[in-house]
Motif scaffolding. Structure first.
Motif, PDB file in Angstrom:
ATOM      1  N   PRO A  54      45.745  -8.251  -2.084  1.00 43.18           N
ATOM      2  CA  PRO A  54      46.283  -7.774  -0.805  1.00 43.18           C
ATOM      3  C   PRO A  54      46.917  -8.912  -0.001  1.00 43.18           C
ATOM      4  N   SER A  55      47.825  -8.540   0.888  1.00 47.53           N
ATOM      5  CA  SER A  55      48.445  -9.538   1.768  1.00 47.53           C
ATOM      6  C   SER A  55      48.547  -8.942   3.165  1.00 47.53           C
ATOM      7  N   ALA A  56      48.528  -9.818   4.154  1.00 44.03           N
ATOM      8  CA  ALA A  56      48.613  -9.363   5.543  1.00 44.03           C
ATOM      9  C   ALA A  56      49.200 -10.460   6.409  1.00 44.03           C
ATOM     10  N   GLU A  57      49.810 -10.020   7.491  1.00 43.96           N
ATOM     11  CA  GLU A  57      50.343 -10.942   8.500  1.00 43.96           C
ATOM     12  C   GLU A  57      50.172 -10.275   9.861  1.00 43.96           C
ATOM     13  N   ILE A  58      49.676 -11.031  10.813  1.00 42.54           N
ATOM     14  CA  ILE A  58      49.513 -10.524  12.175  1.00 42.54           C
ATOM     15  C   ILE A  58      50.221 -11.485  13.113  1.00 42.54           C
ATOM     16  N   GLN A  59      51.104 -10.926  13.899  1.00 41.28           N
ATOM     17  CA  GLN A  59      51.872 -11.731  14.850  1.00 41.28           C
ATOM     18  C   GLN A  59      51.529 -11.254  16.253  1.00 41.28           C
ATOM     19  N   ILE A  60      51.121 -12.180  17.110  1.00 37.57           N
ATOM     20  CA  ILE A  60      50.863 -11.829  18.506  1.00 37.57           C
ATOM     21  C   ILE A  60      52.187 -11.904  19.257  1.00 37.57           C
ATOM     22  N   ILE A  61      52.612 -10.755  19.754  1.00 38.90           N
ATOM     23  CA  ILE A  61      53.883 -10.658  20.457  1.00 38.90           C
ATOM     24  C   ILE A  61      53.719 -11.093  21.907  1.00 38.90           C
ATOM     25  N   ASN A  62      52.633 -10.643  22.544  1.00 32.39           N
ATOM     26  CA  ASN A  62      52.449 -10.930  23.957  1.00 32.39           C
ATOM     27  C   ASN A  62      50.962 -10.870  24.311  1.00 32.39           C
ATOM     28  N   ILE A  63      50.560 -11.717  25.238  1.00 31.47           N
ATOM     29  CA  ILE A  63      49.241 -11.590  25.844  1.00 31.47           C
ATOM     30  C   ILE A  63      49.485 -10.867  27.166  1.00 31.47           C
ATOM     31  N   ASN A  64      49.225  -9.557  27.160  1.00 31.93           N
ATOM     32  CA  ASN A  64      49.538  -8.699  28.304  1.00 31.93           C
ATOM     33  C   ASN A  64      48.698  -9.042  29.524  1.00 31.93           C
ATOM     34  N   ARG A  65      47.430  -9.291  29.268  1.00 28.09           N
ATOM     35  CA  ARG A  65      46.511  -9.559  30.374  1.00 28.09           C
ATOM     36  C   ARG A  65      45.460 -10.565  29.892  1.00 28.09           C
ATOM     37  N   PHE A  66      45.238 -11.571  30.713  1.00 24.60           N
ATOM     38  CA  PHE A  66      44.186 -12.555  30.442  1.00 24.60           C
ATOM     39  C   PHE A  66      43.583 -12.886  31.793  1.00 24.60           C
ATOM     40  N   GLN A  67      42.456 -12.266  32.080  1.00 23.25           N
ATOM     41  CA  GLN A  67      41.887 -12.398  33.421  1.00 23.25           C
ATOM     42  C   GLN A  67      40.371 -12.520  33.367  1.00 23.25           C
ATOM     43  N   LYS A  68      39.858 -12.978  34.486  1.00 22.89           N
ATOM     44  CA  LYS A  68      38.415 -13.084  34.667  1.00 22.89           C
ATOM     45  C   LYS A  68      37.960 -11.850  35.436  1.00 22.89           C
ATOM     46  N   GLN A  69      37.001 -11.115  34.874  1.00 22.48           N
ATOM     47  CA  GLN A  69      36.466  -9.928  35.537  1.00 22.48           C
ATOM     48  C   GLN A  69      35.563 -10.350  36.698  1.00 22.48           C
ATOM     49  N   PRO A  70      35.286  -9.424  37.623  1.00 22.65           N
ATOM     50  CA  PRO A  70      34.392  -9.751  38.741  1.00 22.65           C
ATOM     51  C   PRO A  70      33.000 -10.230  38.302  1.00 22.65           C
ATOM     52  N   GLN A  71      32.547  -9.771  37.131  1.00 23.26           N
ATOM     53  CA  GLN A  71      31.238 -10.206  36.629  1.00 23.26           C
ATOM     54  C   GLN A  71      31.290 -11.612  36.018  1.00 23.26           C
ATOM     55  N   GLY A  72      32.481 -12.181  35.902  1.00 19.46           N
ATOM     56  CA  GLY A  72      32.625 -13.523  35.351  1.00 19.46           C
ATOM     57  C   GLY A  72      33.036 -13.553  33.894  1.00 19.46           C
ATOM     58  N   ASN A  73      33.231 -12.403  33.256  1.00 17.91           N
ATOM     59  CA  ASN A  73      33.622 -12.337  31.852  1.00 17.91           C
ATOM     60  C   ASN A  73      35.136 -12.395  31.708  1.00 17.91           C
ATOM     61  N   ASP A  74      35.603 -12.987  30.625  1.00 18.14           N
ATOM     62  CA  ASP A  74      37.026 -13.017  30.318  1.00 18.14           C
ATOM     63  C   ASP A  74      37.427 -11.722  29.630  1.00 18.14           C
ATOM     64  N   GLU A  75      38.603 -11.189  30.000  1.00 23.07           N
ATOM     65  CA  GLU A  75      39.141  -9.986  29.354  1.00 23.07           C
ATOM     66  C   GLU A  75      40.567 -10.265  28.927  1.00 23.07           C
ATOM     67  N   VAL A  76      40.906  -9.817  27.696  1.00 24.52           N
ATOM     68  CA  VAL A  76      42.216 -10.082  27.118  1.00 24.52           C
ATOM     69  C   VAL A  76      42.809  -8.781  26.590  1.00 24.52           C
ATOM     70  N   SER A  77      44.105  -8.603  26.801  1.00 26.94           N
ATOM     71  CA  SER A  77      44.852  -7.507  26.195  1.00 26.94           C
ATOM     72  C   SER A  77      46.026  -8.115  25.445  1.00 26.94           C
TER      73      SER A  77
END
Length: 167
Positions: A37-60
């Motif tokens: 098998p073969s695969a390739e994953i390309q990240i086009i954009n980091i839509n959201r990279f923020q710190k939640q009110p609880q202090g956790n990081d969230e990424v889209s």
């Protein structure tokens, strides 16, 4: 002279023995397949990279996923369960895995694909450890046969990193 019950019992026993042998041969024949098998994953954009009110990081993320998993299909393959996971290290845990996307492939014709998608599941880190962190995207698959044991494998794709600052 044997009664009807004895004859039926003999026939059923013989039939089940032959069926068991055929299933065992079918299961063992999958070991002769050498998938590539073969695969390739390309990240086009980091839509959201923020710190939640609880202090956790969230990424889209928005990604292009392309893969050719046709070699995993044999006559004994019922379906493939595939998923993409982000894997990274933090001071607290040596391995963190977050599932981003998954699919079930039921036919060999659909095992070669390209998809443009955002992460299907929330990518949240327990803490604020992701800024500037390097991570891997891993394509995992589980082959579910018609008969015999399941097996799993993966392709690890390296070289990804999060931004230094929140967006």
């Amino acid at each position: 002279m044997h009664s009807f019950g004895y004859r039926l019992n003999g026939l059923l026993t013989f039939s089940l023995t032959i069926l068991t042998i055929m299933c065992a041969i079918a299961s063992l024949s999958d070991n002769l397949n050498t998938p590539s098998p073969s695969a390739e994953i390309q990240i086009i954009n980091i839509n959201r990279f923020q710190k939640q009110p609880q202090g956790n990081d969230e990424v889209s993320l928005t990604m292009n996923i392309s893969a050719d998993l046709q070699s995993l299909f044999t006559w004994n393959t019922k379906q493939l369960f595939i998923f993409v996971a982000a894997e990274y290290e933090t001071p607290k845990n040596s391995l963190n895995q977050v599932s981003l996307w998954d699919a079930i492939i039921i036919a060999k014709e659909h095992a070669k694909f390209w998809i443009h998608t955002s992460n299907k599941y929330r990518f949240v880190d327990q803490g604020n450890n992701l800024r500037g962190k390097e991570f891997n995207l891993t394509l995992h698959w589980h082959v579910m046969p018609k008969t015999g044991k399941m097996f799993a494998d993966k392709i690890v794709l390296t070289g990804y990193s999060f931004p230094e600052e929140y967006r």
